[in-house]
Design an enzyme around this catalytic site. Sequence first.
Site, PDB file in Angstrom:
ATOM      1  N   ASP A  68       0.908  -1.084  -0.008  1.00 32.24           N
ATOM      2  CA  ASP A  68       0.154  -0.102   0.023  1.00 32.24           C
ATOM      3  C   ASP A  68       0.738   1.229  -0.014  1.00 32.24           C
ATOM      4  O   ASP A  68       0.522   2.232  -0.457  1.00 32.24           O
ATOM      5  CB  ASP A  68      -0.869  -0.125   1.133  1.00 32.24           C
ATOM      6  CG  ASP A  68      -1.961  -1.032   1.017  1.00 32.24           C
ATOM      7  OD1 ASP A  68      -2.110  -1.397  -0.054  1.00 32.24           O
ATOM      8  OD2 ASP A  68      -2.766  -1.235   2.128  1.00 32.24           O
ATOM      9  N   ASN A 139      -4.569   8.915   2.271  1.00 33.04           N
ATOM     10  CA  ASN A 139      -5.320   8.295   3.655  1.00 33.04           C
ATOM     11  C   ASN A 139      -5.594   9.333   4.684  1.00 33.04           C
ATOM     12  O   ASN A 139      -6.756   9.487   5.243  1.00 33.04           O
ATOM     13  CB  ASN A 139      -4.203   7.490   3.942  1.00 33.04           C
ATOM     14  CG  ASN A 139      -4.229   5.827   3.526  1.00 33.04           C
ATOM     15  OD1 ASN A 139      -5.389   5.560   2.937  1.00 33.04           O
ATOM     16  ND2 ASN A 139      -3.274   4.946   3.905  1.00 33.04           N
ATOM     17  N   ASP A 169      -2.345  13.117  22.166  1.00 34.05           N
ATOM     18  CA  ASP A 169      -1.139  12.749  21.447  1.00 34.05           C
ATOM     19  C   ASP A 169      -1.146  12.994  19.886  1.00 34.05           C
ATOM     20  O   ASP A 169      -0.112  12.968  19.167  1.00 34.05           O
ATOM     21  CB  ASP A 169      -0.886  11.254  21.505  1.00 34.05           C
ATOM     22  CG  ASP A 169      -0.625  10.497  22.856  1.00 34.05           C
ATOM     23  OD1 ASP A 169      -0.262  11.670  23.913  1.00 34.05           O
ATOM     24  OD2 ASP A 169      -0.175   9.514  23.119  1.00 34.05           O
ATOM     25  N   ALA A 181      -6.521   2.705   8.080  1.00 32.15           N
ATOM     26  CA  ALA A 181      -5.303   2.925   8.395  1.00 32.15           C
ATOM     27  C   ALA A 181      -4.916   3.358   9.686  1.00 32.15           C
ATOM     28  O   ALA A 181      -5.469   2.795  10.625  1.00 32.15           O
ATOM     29  CB  ALA A 181      -4.636   4.019   7.330  1.00 32.15           C
TER      30      ALA A 181
END
Length: 281
Positions: A68, A139, A169, A181
């Site tokens: 990918d 993505n 974070d 993803a």
Amino acid sequence: MSRVAAFVNVNRSEAVELATELIQWIESSGHICVLIGDSASAVNREDLAIGESEIDESIDLAVALGGDGSILYMVREVSDFGVPVMGINLGRMGYLTEVEPTLAQLRMQEFFEGKHTIEERMRLEVLIDGEESPLRALNEVVIEKNDTGRTVRLALDINDDFFMSYATDGLIVATPTGSTAYSLSARGPIIDPTHKALLLTPVAPHSLFDRSVVLSPDDNLKIEVLPGSNASIALDGHVVSQLEVGQTLSCTAAEKPARLVSFGSNNFHRVLKEKFGLSDR
């Protein structure tokens, strides 16, 4: 006669071997092949090498041999020119690379004969404060902390209206394609990749509101770094810039989608069942 641009993951010997065979087949079939990046030297065909600046609308098909990550690279390079991308799966996950190596020549022949469909996938357009040109991702874009053990504080505006601030974070803005993803590992929802939406997923937020939010593809997001810590920006897994306190990032749907070549063999629901080991009953 078609012009084919290929990118090979040179770190996979099987990809290099298959590329060598495909180049010979493409040329013997009367088509033109060019190679991007380090691909030409890997297959000893420096005569076919072109630079990224030479990519344009004259390319009829872009082929990525790898996983990918290889197809994400190729999409980034050619999608602004509307070039369709075919992924040959020599990686692990294979959400984007539909064609198996044993079928590579057959699928390319079917493409030349028009026996394929084009699946359009929404991309993101990202403009970083202080930069003149936008960046694009298939993505996701991630704004994440720089310092281990500390959070980054981010303020989010949606269409110029303040929505909320995060101590987190990181904050992921993903497309439906990117929902499987990084966003998925942060407990974001799975969205059919042919949909159009902006998926907002915080990473380990220090907040009672820790849910993902699915937004309209017409929304315009602006994310500002608040005092306390700087942040880094990653597009499709690659760090591209830094954001200092007070700087912003704007994100919306890109005008031109990625165009992925499909042969109807990679049904999204079937791929999910395979990747997650879901039983038939």
